[in-house]
Design a protein around this motif. Structure first.
Motif, short mmCIF file in Angstrom:
data_model
loop_
_atom_site.label_atom_id
_atom_site.label_comp_id
_atom_site.label_asym_id
_atom_site.label_seq_id
_atom_site.Cartn_x
_atom_site.Cartn_y
_atom_site.Cartn_z
N SER A 118 0.83 -1.20 0.00
CA SER A 118 0.00 0.00 0.00
C SER A 118 0.86 1.25 0.00
CB SER A 118 -0.91 -0.01 1.24
OG SER A 118 -1.46 1.27 1.44
N ALA A 119 1.88 1.25 0.85
CA ALA A 119 2.70 2.45 1.01
C ALA A 119 3.56 2.73 -0.22
CB ALA A 119 3.59 2.32 2.25
N GLY A 130 4.37 3.08 -3.80
CA GLY A 130 3.59 3.23 -5.02
C GLY A 130 4.03 4.47 -5.76
N LEU A 131 3.09 5.08 -6.45
CA LEU A 131 3.42 6.27 -7.23
C LEU A 131 3.95 7.38 -6.34
CD1 LEU A 131 0.30 6.25 -9.54
CD2 LEU A 131 2.62 5.56 -10.13
N GLY A 132 3.53 7.36 -5.09
CA GLY A 132 4.01 8.38 -4.15
C GLY A 132 5.52 8.37 -4.05
N TYR A 165 -5.04 8.96 -9.01
CA TYR A 165 -4.00 7.92 -8.92
C TYR A 165 -4.08 6.97 -10.11
CZ TYR A 165 -0.74 5.18 -6.09
OH TYR A 165 0.38 4.56 -5.60
N PHE A 216 0.89 10.92 2.34
CA PHE A 216 0.54 10.24 1.10
C PHE A 216 1.37 8.97 0.92
CE2 PHE A 216 0.78 9.52 -3.49
CZ PHE A 216 -0.56 9.60 -3.84
N THR A 217 2.66 9.10 1.12
CA THR A 217 3.54 7.97 0.81
C THR A 217 3.36 6.83 1.81
OG1 THR A 217 5.78 7.36 0.15
CG2 THR A 217 5.60 8.75 2.09
N SER A 225 0.48 6.14 3.09
CA SER A 225 -0.96 5.79 2.99
C SER A 225 -1.74 6.15 4.24
CB SER A 225 -1.16 4.29 2.72
OG SER A 225 -0.48 3.89 1.58
N SER A 227 -5.49 -0.62 -1.85
CA SER A 227 -5.66 -0.22 -0.46
C SER A 227 -6.46 1.08 -0.34
CB SER A 227 -4.30 -0.05 0.22
OG SER A 227 -3.72 1.18 -0.12
N1 TRP Z 1 0.99 5.35 -0.47
C1 TRP Z 1 0.66 5.15 -1.85
C2 TRP Z 1 1.79 5.70 -2.69
O1 TRP Z 1 2.74 6.22 -2.17
C3 TRP Z 1 -0.65 5.75 -2.22
C4 TRP Z 1 -1.74 5.35 -1.32
C5 TRP Z 1 -2.26 4.13 -1.17
C6 TRP Z 1 -2.39 6.17 -0.41
N2 TRP Z 1 -3.22 4.14 -0.21
C7 TRP Z 1 -3.32 5.37 0.27
C8 TRP Z 1 -2.26 7.49 -0.12
C9 TRP Z 1 -4.10 5.91 1.25
C10 TRP Z 1 -3.06 8.02 0.88
C11 TRP Z 1 -3.96 7.24 1.57
O2 TRP Z 1 1.73 5.64 -3.89
#
Ligand code: TRP
Length: 527
Positions: free
Chosen positions: A25-26, A28-30, A112, A233-234, A236, A341
């Motif tokens: 989840s964490a 990702g694109l972030g 996203y 964001f990163t 999650s 997620s």
């Molecule tokens: N963390 C993810 C990323 O860095 C993006 C993401 C997934 C997210 N679930 C989340 C961001 C919930 C905020 C809340 O790409």
């Protein structure tokens, strides 16, 4: 400790599966897309340091709070919080945090999916060898051509949203567990390959300096609030994604060979996730910035950064078609496990309200897909329709990431630190060290809320009185553009000369795009 409630939605097999899922989840694109480009826009090193600070003192404690609330409640964020509020004899309105999370989920999922779909398209570009021998200008033009084509983007956006919702619809456990087990380690390996390639380029030293030379004069209020938003964001955080996953986290280890089951500590688990996440973000930065400097590109080029720089690497390195394809497949996978997620908390809540999982996933997917059309059009037909902070896409991104996530995160911290029964929180966290528990408690009760609220007040102040707000960041941005321009003018010459030229032109001036070597004591030797 006895199992107090059996989660309706199933359980992760063990602690490692939770770590993998939460890391899925964490990461990702972030990390791969957003971190490098906002670092470029905010002047580099000092921003990175700020971001790391936010991860450590705001992100990690709030992540622990989310997992704790989730595991204690065992349901979707809205209902977990309602339940804990009931247990603690406070108003059930606290579940409103969960409702706000649902809105954040829709907003984030919508844009996203659009960005992930660019990566999806780049898988194809890579397979057909589209990056072979590409120049910086051609790479930029290729990305612009994708953005200019609303139908192509719509198609990719649709495909990605369907992919996401199919997994959520089948239940997160089944497919996701197996997928992340293979994909996450592979992503790490590929990043190492890219960093290795970046190390062979002439701009490597300059790229690394840009990331790690901490010059605080480049910071401004906007950068600070962006760093906080990025930390949420990163990891999650702030909308219940990690809380939802926490609900499926076991409380005890399965005793090894008849040994006694041990309580699963939330804090150490969370720290592992945050470290892995940070590693991927920094790795992505180290892979991309050297290419920017080697090719005379602009550091503050915005959302297209990953899509313009990396094809240059794949176009030049041996085995580029294979590595490029593999890399974009992994980016899509990382984005996929993240978007799942984003959907899960909302779908879990709808399921608790009696809807079938499949139907709930379809509904959520449709809503986010429709909203995402606005983001698709923001890059072409609606490009010039700007309001508040920019295009529709810019506004959705800003509102969700920079405003709603920190706000949700603070409310979660306040809930965990002030509202919930202290004994419940302590027992659920199961921390071995009591002093460390006290540190966590001080952070979620006082520090995180105070820090984020102060930053918010500041940002809103700057928005109401925008004159000062633009005055602060402008010199930095302007210098970056100039530095990049002068670099671009030298594109034909050797990259080393480019760097020299930029340095000479800037003279004594302290410029983030081209820090003079003497300005960069922090960079370790041999990097
Ligand atoms: N963390 C993810 C990323 O860095 C993006 C993401 C997934 C997210 N679930 C989340 C961001 C919930 C905020 C809340 O790409």
């Amino acid at each position: 400790m006895k199992q107090e409630n059996k989660p309706v939605h199933g359980m992760w097999a063990n602690r490692w599966v939770f770590i993998l899922a939460a890391t899925g989840s964490a990461v990702g694109l972030g990390n791969i897309w957003r971190f490098p480009y906002i670092t470029g826009e905010n002047g580099g090193g000092a921003f990175v340091l700020l971001y790391l600070l936010c991860i450590a003192v705001v992100g990690v404690p709030i992540m622990a709070a989310e997992v704790m609330i989730g595991r204690k409640g065992g349901m979707s964020p809205i209902n977990s919080m309602r339940k804990l509020a009931l247990d603690s004899k406070v108003s059930q309105r606290w579940s409103g945090i969960g409702h706000m999370g649902v809105l954040s989920a829709f907003l984030i999922l919508s844009f996203y999916s659009v960005v992930a779909s660019w990566a999806l398209y780049y898988v194809w570009e890579s397979v057909i060898g589209g990056f072979q021998g590409i120049t910086a200008a051609e790479s930029g033009a290729r990305f612009d051509a994708l953005l200019a084509d609303p139908w192509l983007m719509m198609g990719c956006h649709t495909l990605f949203m369907v992919l996401t919702m199919v997994v959520v619809g089948r239940g997160v456990k089944g497919g996701l567990e197996k997928a992340v087990e293979i994909l996450m380690p592979l992503l790490f390996v590929l990043l190492v390959v890219l960093v290795g390639y970046a190390a062979t380029t002439p701009g490597f030293k300059q790229g690394v300096s840009f990331l790690f030379a901490f010059d605080f004069s480049k910071l401004n209020g906007q950068a600070v609030i962006t760093a906080v938003g990025q930390a949420f964001f990163t990891l999650s955080l702030g909308m219940g994604a990690i809380m939802a996953y926490g609900a499926y986290m076991p409380r005890e280890t399965v005793g090894k060979k008849g040994g006694k089951p041990q309580p699963v500590s939330i804090m150490s688990t969370v720290i592992i996730i945050a470290l892995l996440d940070t590693l991927v973000a920094l790795g992505s930065g180290v892979a991309m910035f050297p290419l920017i400097f080697s090719n005379g590109l602009e550091v503050g080029q915005g959302p297209g950064m990953m899509f313009v720089t990396l094809p240059l690497a794949f176009g030049q390195m041996p085995g580029g078609v294979l590595f490029g394809t593999l890399f974009f497949v992994l980016v899509v996978s990382a984005a996929w496990s993240s978007s799942i997620s984003l959907g899960e908390p909302v779908v879990a809540w709808l399921v608790e309200r009696g809807l079938g999982r499949g139907k709930a996933a379809a509904l959520v997917g449709l809503g986010a897909w429709l909203l995402g059309i606005g983001s698709v059009l923001s890059f072409n037909l609606w490009k010039d329709h700007t309001f508040l902070v920019g295009t529709f896409f810019d506004n959705v991104e800003f509102l969700s990431t920079t405003v709603m996530l920190p706000l949700g995160g603070v409310l979660i911290a306040i809930f965990a630190g002030w509202v919930m029964k202290e004994t419940h929180a302590r027992k659920e966290l199961a921390m071995k060290s009591f002093p460390l528990y006290l540190v966590w408690r001080a952070l979620v009760r006082i520090f995180s809320p105070a820090a984020v609220i102060a930053l918010f007040t500041y940002t809103i102040w700057k928005m109401v009185f925008p004159d000062e707000a633009v005055a602060a960041p402008e010199p930095v941005a302007q210098e970056q553009v100039e530095a990049a321009d002068s670099a671009a003018a030298q594109e034909e010459s050797e990259a080393a000369e480019v760097i020299e030229a930029v340095e000479q032109e800037q003279g004594e001036a302290d410029v983030p795009a081209a820090p003079a070597e003497s300005d960069v004591p922090v960079v370790p030797e041999g990097q």
